[in-house]
Design an enzyme around this catalytic site. Structure first.
Site, short mmCIF file in Angstrom:
data_model
loop_
_atom_site.label_atom_id
_atom_site.label_comp_id
_atom_site.label_asym_id
_atom_site.label_seq_id
_atom_site.Cartn_x
_atom_site.Cartn_y
_atom_site.Cartn_z
N LYS A 126 0.85 -1.19 0.00
CA LYS A 126 0.00 0.00 0.00
C LYS A 126 0.88 1.24 0.00
CE LYS A 126 -4.50 0.87 0.11
NZ LYS A 126 -5.55 0.12 -0.58
N ASP A 166 -6.82 4.62 -4.83
CA ASP A 166 -7.51 4.48 -3.55
C ASP A 166 -8.17 5.83 -3.30
OD1 ASP A 166 -7.58 2.40 -1.14
OD2 ASP A 166 -7.36 4.38 -0.23
#
Length: 446
Positions: A126, A166
């Site tokens: 991430k 995201d």
């Protein structure tokens, strides 16, 4: 929690001070693993669990850029490459003021098991920055993305680490980052980012996948009780990509979505949300959800602040951000008759909320299972990039449905195997963990 797992958790808390979201994510997984360790103690060998909670690599970097007034701004960039046992690191990039090392680690840790559940050969990672794209011009966003990618490009690649979007990172941001990557590398590595535009390597259904997948997971949970979404009253938090396409799929399956939200408040439309208007406001104009009520008028209600979970519903799909749905909100939903909760965001329900839902017999789909459709379709995009092919919408959606059905069935079967039928949290955590752990053991101590 098993004594060995408690020791690992205590070390995580001590080693990662103040990173409460990361602590929460680790605690949830380790708590679920107690039945596994009791039944299969070899998973406690070779420091396996100690290794799986520690990122393989953490990258923090400065991101300088110039705003439209000529002022130099400095943000902080992050990439946590958490686990590559199953394949290249895979996970989104988040641009939001709340981003810090702990948030990125929590998201990366969740991503390990989510990606494992897709069975698509991708590891967990991430990234992101505390940059806020809201209110910034396209030129400012471009300059920021180019600076961000100038550093990130050193650490990613189609067979190393494949980021996606995201919160705060959509098609615009992906485009600017891909352009800078291509410029720096002098190579058209289409598979280095997913969520790309269709004209330059993107996949049909990728935009819709997370929201569609969360609804598919809810549909599958309801089916275990002989029920479906037809005629159900649904509340979806958020009004970004996930919420919009969860709404679209729920409506297609005959449900009525009556509420959406953003960080300032929520709207209630008892006639059912006008999705085309929401798309115009949020995707085209980048406006606020209150504008929906201003334009629709009539009986549409806008509530500034407050909790969208006060709105009665049969099915709740929390799709905004982590820990948005707490114990009090869960109690309200239960009192109002909610029968299923499918998490569209990452860890949007607090531990108290999850406990309340499960205690009340509410079907509960945790994010690492219910919202895995996005990353699952990202892996399908990687497949298409590798073969320089493009699938039809129908082919890609069928593949997404198959991934979500397999995730649901794997979670349900694993929960049954370990004596907790219907516990999708335990099922998702154990099923995902075993897929990663088995490969880590095969690879040796690395």
């Amino acid at each position: 929690m098993h004594q060995l797992l408690q020791g690992v958790y205590d070390t995580v808390v001590s080693r990662n001070k103040g990173e409460v979201e990361f602590h929460q994510a680790v605690h949830e997984v380790l708590t679920s693993l107690s039945p596994l360790i009791e039944k299969d103690p070899h998973y406690a060998e070779a420091g396996l669990i100690d290794r799986i909670v520690e990122p393989e690599r953490q990258i923090i970097f400065r991101v300088p850029w110039v705003d439209d007034q000529g002022n130099v701004r400095v943000n902080r960039g992050f990439r946590v490459e958490f686990n590559s046992a199953l394949g290249p690191y895979k996970g989104g990039i988040r641009f939001h003021p709340s981003v810090n090392g702990g948030i990125i680690k929590f998201l990366g840790f969740e991503q390990i098991f989510k990606n494992a559940l897709t069975n698509q050969g991708i590891g967990g990672g991430k990234g992101g920055s505390d940059f806020d794209p809201h209110g910034r011009s396209d030129a400012e966003v471009m300059r920021f993305c180019q600076s961000f990618m100038t550093e990130l490009s050193r650490h990613i690649g189609p067979n190393t680490d494949v980021p996606a979007g995201d919160i705060g990172v959509g098609a615009r941001e992906i485009g600017y980052m891909f352009g800078q990557y291509k410029r720096l590398r002098n190579s058209y590595d289409a598979g280095v980012l997913t969520g790309k535009g269709l004209a330059w390597g993107g996949s049909l259904v990728r935009t819709e996948a997370t929201g569609y997948g969360a609804v598919r997971f809810a549909k599958n949970m309801l089916a275990t009780r002989g029920e479906d979404l037809e005629g159900r009253r649904v509340v979806v938090s958020g009004s970004g990509n996930v919420a919009i396409y969860a709404t679209e799929k729920a409506q297609a399956l005959g449900a009525k979505v009556v509420a959406l939200s953003d960080s300032a408040g929520y709207i209630v439309d008892e006639a059912g949300v006008d999705l085309e208007l929401v798309k115009q406001i949020k995707e085209v104009e980048r406006g606020r959800i209150k504008e929906y009520a201003e334009r629709k008028g009539g009986s549409v209600q806008y509530v500034a602040g407050g909790s969208i979970w006060d709105v009665p519903c049969d099915v709740a799909i929390p799709s905004a951000t982590q820990n948005e749905l707490d114990g009090a909100a869960a109690a309200t939903l239960i009192k109002n008759g909610v029968v299923a909760v499918s998490e569209g965001a990452n860890m949007p329900s607090t531990p108290e909320a999850v406990e309340a839902f499960q205690g009340a017999g509410v079907l509960f789909g945790p994010g690492k299972a219910a919202n895995a459709g996005g990353v699952g379709t990202s892996a399908l995009e990687m497949q298409q990039n590798s073969s320089r092919s493009r699938w039809s919408f129908e082919t890609a959606e069928a593949a997404l449905d198959a991934i979500m059905d397999d995730i649901h069935d794997s979670c349900a079967a694993t929960a049954e195997e370990y004596g907790r039928p219907g516990d999708y949290v335990l099922g998702a955590n154990i099923a995902g963990f075993k897929r990663v752990a088995d490969v880590m053991l095969a690879h040796g101590v690395i």
